[in-house]
Design a protein around this motif. Sequence first.
Motif, PDB file in Angstrom:
ATOM      1  N   ALA A   1       0.837  -1.203   0.000  1.00  0.00           N
ATOM      2  CA  ALA A   1       0.000   0.000   0.000  1.00  0.00           C
ATOM      3  C   ALA A   1       0.871   1.252   0.000  1.00  0.00           C
ATOM      4  O   ALA A   1       0.615   2.203  -0.743  1.00  0.00           O
ATOM      5  CB  ALA A   1      -0.936  -0.001   1.211  1.00  0.00           C
ATOM      6  N   MET A   2       1.909   1.257   0.827  1.00  0.00           N
ATOM      7  CA  MET A   2       2.798   2.418   0.899  1.00  0.00           C
ATOM      8  C   MET A   2       3.562   2.601  -0.414  1.00  0.00           C
ATOM      9  O   MET A   2       3.735   3.730  -0.875  1.00  0.00           O
ATOM     10  CB  MET A   2       3.765   2.275   2.076  1.00  0.00           C
ATOM     11  N   ALA A   3       3.984   1.503  -1.013  1.00  0.00           N
ATOM     12  CA  ALA A   3       4.682   1.594  -2.304  1.00  0.00           C
ATOM     13  C   ALA A   3       3.769   2.198  -3.363  1.00  0.00           C
ATOM     14  O   ALA A   3       4.200   3.023  -4.176  1.00  0.00           O
ATOM     15  CB  ALA A   3       5.178   0.214  -2.737  1.00  0.00           C
ATOM     16  N   LEU A   4       2.497   1.806  -3.343  1.00  0.00           N
ATOM     17  CA  LEU A   4       1.528   2.351  -4.293  1.00  0.00           C
ATOM     18  C   LEU A   4       1.373   3.859  -4.083  1.00  0.00           C
ATOM     19  O   LEU A   4       1.402   4.636  -5.044  1.00  0.00           O
ATOM     20  CB  LEU A   4       0.187   1.638  -4.145  1.00  0.00           C
ATOM     21  N   LEU A   5       1.218   4.273  -2.840  1.00  0.00           N
ATOM     22  CA  LEU A   5       1.072   5.706  -2.551  1.00  0.00           C
ATOM     23  C   LEU A   5       2.315   6.488  -2.975  1.00  0.00           C
ATOM     24  O   LEU A   5       2.204   7.607  -3.474  1.00  0.00           O
ATOM     25  CB  LEU A   5       0.796   5.926  -1.062  1.00  0.00           C
ATOM     26  N   LYS A   6       3.469   5.902  -2.799  1.00  0.00           N
ATOM     27  CA  LYS A   6       4.712   6.574  -3.208  1.00  0.00           C
ATOM     28  C   LYS A   6       4.794   6.680  -4.732  1.00  0.00           C
ATOM     29  O   LYS A   6       5.159   7.718  -5.265  1.00  0.00           O
ATOM     30  CB  LYS A   6       5.926   5.829  -2.648  1.00  0.00           C
TER      31      LYS A   6
ATOM     32  N   ALA B   1       2.844   9.958  -1.150  1.00  0.00           N
ATOM     33  CA  ALA B   1       3.694   9.784   0.026  1.00  0.00           C
ATOM     34  C   ALA B   1       5.160   9.792  -0.374  1.00  0.00           C
ATOM     35  O   ALA B   1       5.502   9.529  -1.525  1.00  0.00           O
ATOM     36  CB  ALA B   1       3.359   8.467   0.719  1.00  0.00           C
ATOM     37  N   ALA B   2       5.992  10.104   0.599  1.00  0.00           N
ATOM     38  CA  ALA B   2       7.443  10.074   0.407  1.00  0.00           C
ATOM     39  C   ALA B   2       8.067   9.563   1.697  1.00  0.00           C
ATOM     40  O   ALA B   2       7.543   9.803   2.785  1.00  0.00           O
ATOM     41  CB  ALA B   2       7.965  11.459   0.071  1.00  0.00           C
TER      42      ALA B   2
ATOM     43  N   PHE C   1       5.786  10.115   4.939  1.00  0.00           N
ATOM     44  CA  PHE C   1       5.092  11.378   5.135  1.00  0.00           C
ATOM     45  C   PHE C   1       4.236  11.698   3.925  1.00  0.00           C
ATOM     46  O   PHE C   1       4.512  11.230   2.818  1.00  0.00           O
ATOM     47  CB  PHE C   1       6.111  12.498   5.357  1.00  0.00           C
ATOM     48  N   VAL C   2       3.229  12.537   4.132  1.00  0.00           N
ATOM     49  CA  VAL C   2       2.398  13.002   3.025  1.00  0.00           C
ATOM     50  C   VAL C   2       3.280  13.871   2.138  1.00  0.00           C
ATOM     51  O   VAL C   2       3.969  14.780   2.620  1.00  0.00           O
ATOM     52  CB  VAL C   2       1.179  13.808   3.539  1.00  0.00           C
ATOM     53  N   ALA C   3       3.278  13.581   0.851  1.00  0.00           N
ATOM     54  CA  ALA C   3       4.109  14.320  -0.101  1.00  0.00           C
ATOM     55  C   ALA C   3       3.571  15.732  -0.309  1.00  0.00           C
ATOM     56  O   ALA C   3       2.375  15.988  -0.157  1.00  0.00           O
ATOM     57  CB  ALA C   3       4.168  13.580  -1.431  1.00  0.00           C
TER      58      ALA C   3
END
Length: 130
Positions: free
Chosen positions: A47-52, A57-58, A66-68
């Motif tokens: 999930a985090m990889a997808l958001l990045k 996210a970063a 953190f929120v990008a």
Amino acid sequence: MPLTFEVIAGSLRERIRSGGLRPGDALPTQAVLMQEFGASSLTVQKAMALLKREGWAASRPGKGAFVAHHNHAADDVDDPDNPDAETAPVGGTATRVEALELALAEAAQQIADLRGRVEALEAGSGEPGR
């Protein structure tokens, strides 16, 4: 029906869109997300990889995710010429490299897990290579 990692990413995306999480805010830790969604470590990492990859996210080494700092207002507009706009990588090469590094780490962990299983099976059979 969306997969669990997609549900987690969607929930975090919505928290960011709604202002519950603002640029620069720390995202919930992996442990918190695992408990909240009843998900495995690998699922939360996906999930985090997808958001990045999407630019939501970063990561900051040693600090967390953190929120990008990216204006996603334009992402909310449907673009008929680009149906994949919401999942298109943004944030430049560094974000994409980070996502690839995470995917590589996940793959290495899966290989290590499989190697352990094979070794356990081999030890149980008493015959090497079987």
